[in-house]
Write a protein that holds these residues in place. Structure first.
Motif, PDB file in Angstrom:
ATOM      1  N   ASN A  68       8.500  10.560  16.132  1.00  0.00           N
ATOM      2  CA  ASN A  68       7.989   9.870  17.226  1.00  0.00           C
ATOM      3  C   ASN A  68       6.701   9.596  17.569  1.00  0.00           C
ATOM      4  OD1 ASN A  68      10.783   9.478  17.742  1.00  0.00           O
ATOM      5  ND2 ASN A  68      11.057  11.430  18.941  1.00  0.00           N
ATOM      6  N   GLN A  69       5.753  10.617  17.135  1.00  0.00           N
ATOM      7  CA  GLN A  69       4.384  10.515  17.474  1.00  0.00           C
ATOM      8  C   GLN A  69       4.011   9.621  16.600  1.00  0.00           C
ATOM      9  OE1 GLN A  69       3.457  14.690  16.315  1.00  0.00           O
ATOM     10  NE2 GLN A  69       3.448  15.512  18.377  1.00  0.00           N
ATOM     11  N   PHE A 113       0.835  -1.189  -0.122  1.00  0.00           N
ATOM     12  CA  PHE A 113       0.135   0.105   0.003  1.00  0.00           C
ATOM     13  C   PHE A 113       1.023   1.377  -0.159  1.00  0.00           C
ATOM     14  CE2 PHE A 113      -2.554  -3.384   2.261  1.00  0.00           C
ATOM     15  CZ  PHE A 113      -3.665  -3.253   1.532  1.00  0.00           C
ATOM     16  N   THR A 114       0.227   2.345  -0.470  1.00  0.00           N
ATOM     17  CA  THR A 114       0.920   3.629  -0.230  1.00  0.00           C
ATOM     18  C   THR A 114      -0.367   4.461   0.374  1.00  0.00           C
ATOM     19  OG1 THR A 114       0.584   4.966  -2.333  1.00  0.00           O
ATOM     20  CG2 THR A 114       2.156   3.311  -2.250  1.00  0.00           C
ATOM     21  N   ILE A 115       0.135   5.485   1.322  1.00  0.00           N
ATOM     22  CA  ILE A 115      -0.785   6.255   1.931  1.00  0.00           C
ATOM     23  C   ILE A 115      -0.135   7.686   2.143  1.00  0.00           C
ATOM     24  CG2 ILE A 115      -0.111   5.209   4.110  1.00  0.00           C
ATOM     25  CD1 ILE A 115      -3.015   5.861   4.957  1.00  0.00           C
ATOM     26  N   GLY A 116      -0.767   8.846   1.783  1.00  0.00           N
ATOM     27  CA  GLY A 116      -0.525   9.924   2.366  1.00  0.00           C
ATOM     28  C   GLY A 116      -1.442  10.460   3.496  1.00  0.00           C
ATOM     29  N   TYR A 117      -0.965  11.473   4.336  1.00  0.00           N
ATOM     30  CA  TYR A 117      -1.803  11.974   5.483  1.00  0.00           C
ATOM     31  C   TYR A 117      -2.304  13.390   5.173  1.00  0.00           C
ATOM     32  CZ  TYR A 117       2.467  14.217   6.913  1.00  0.00           C
ATOM     33  OH  TYR A 117       3.800  14.835   7.246  1.00  0.00           O
ATOM     34  N   GLU A 118      -2.095  14.114   4.120  1.00  0.00           N
ATOM     35  CA  GLU A 118      -2.544  15.307   3.771  1.00  0.00           C
ATOM     36  C   GLU A 118      -4.131  15.131   3.886  1.00  0.00           C
ATOM     37  OE1 GLU A 118      -2.163  18.828   0.385  1.00  0.00           O
ATOM     38  OE2 GLU A 118      -1.513  16.708   0.016  1.00  0.00           O
ATOM     39  N   ILE A 171       9.491  15.210   9.964  1.00  0.00           N
ATOM     40  CA  ILE A 171       8.946  16.096  10.834  1.00  0.00           C
ATOM     41  C   ILE A 171       7.861  16.859  10.308  1.00  0.00           C
ATOM     42  CG2 ILE A 171       9.513  18.182  12.133  1.00  0.00           C
ATOM     43  CD1 ILE A 171      11.011  15.994  13.118  1.00  0.00           C
ATOM     44  N   SER A 172       6.741  16.871  10.972  1.00  0.00           N
ATOM     45  CA  SER A 172       5.599  17.549  10.385  1.00  0.00           C
ATOM     46  C   SER A 172       4.861  18.537  11.346  1.00  0.00           C
ATOM     47  CB  SER A 172       4.135  16.409  10.321  1.00  0.00           C
ATOM     48  OG  SER A 172       3.167  16.839   9.503  1.00  0.00           O
ATOM     49  N   MET A 173       4.252  19.519  10.806  1.00  0.00           N
ATOM     50  CA  MET A 173       3.661  20.475  11.641  1.00  0.00           C
ATOM     51  C   MET A 173       2.110  20.030  12.044  1.00  0.00           C
ATOM     52  SD  MET A 173       5.800  23.330  11.998  1.00  0.00           S
ATOM     53  CE  MET A 173       4.632  24.485  12.442  1.00  0.00           C
TER      54      MET A 173
END
Length: 240
Positions: A139-140, A98-103, A130-132
């Protein structure tokens, strides 16, 4: 749990065995609308005297799906209740990359997509994880995956440097970026791609993740296509 950790980090609350204790003297209820104050009052009446285990058990009974990867469900539920959890577990037999984006989606929705598709390993292919956006820094995200029984791996070698992703204004810009990516990074990371394929062969359902929702604007697409071309590929590729 992530919200609780944040509140604790900023010394808004502290936690003992049974209670959450607020440090501040601020009366936050006064800042709420009457409807919200009423809802919180009703919630307190219904659940305020319950322990953490009792709350967890109540949630698992009402929503068995949320317990499908729980390590404690079998211990706190009756045999009949635990059977409902087992029946709620997605059972997938086909091997799929699978591929998945979190936008554009919340962490909860993102994790639900992984669970519903029985993803067992999440491969973070960002060069800089790192994501805003809350929940998606390394880590999250690793902690969130661990809490639902999904293994997390960071594979920065197959990522794209942040400075190379600047000034992307249209699809033509992305296409040029990925042309260079195919000619450079993908040529130099064959062993990393073979490693991902070996993970798939061993664990059967893994996902590559990055930011973009549009698969045509994310390097996980050419990366996945490169893996498909490796010797030994005989599986499905699916973009979530």
């Amino acid at each position: 749990m992530a919200d609780l950790k944040t509140l604790t980090k900023y010394n808004i609350v502290r936690q003992d065995d049974q209670l959450l204790i607020k440090y501040s003297d601020t009366d936050y209820l006064k800042d709420l609308k009457p409807f919200d104050r009423k809802a919180i009052g009703e919630l307190k009446i219904a659940y305020g005297d319950k322990s953490g285990e009792e709350l967890t058990k109540s949630t698992y009974i009402s929503h068995p799906y949320y317990a499908i990867n729980s390590l404690i469900a079998k211990d706190i539920l009756s045999p009949e209740q635990y059977q409902r959890v087992l029946k709620a577990r997605p059972v997938k037999s086909k091997t799929v990359l699978f591929t998945i984006g979190y936008e554009g989606i919340t962490l909860e929705e993102y994790l639900n997509r992984l669970l519903l598709n029985d993803v067992r390993i999440l491969c973070d292919v960002r060069n800089n994880p790192i994501s805003m956006k809350f929940g998606f820094s390394k880590n999250q995200l690793e902690n969130a995956c661990s809490s639902i029984g999904i293994n997390y791996l960071h594979l920065p070698q197959v990522g794209i440097q942040s400075e190379d992703r600047q000034d992307l204004k249209n699809q033509a810009d992305y296409d040029q970026l990925f042309k260079v990516y195919r000619e450079t990074t993908l040529q130099n990371t064959t062993e990393n791609q073979k490693f991902i394929l070996s993970l798939l062969q061993q664990h059967e359902r893994i996902a590559l993740t990055c930011f973009e929702a549009n698969i045509c604007q994310c390097h996980r697409k050419p990366l996945a296509e490169a893996i498909v071309k490796l010797d030994g590929w005989a599986y499905d590729l699916r973009h979530l």
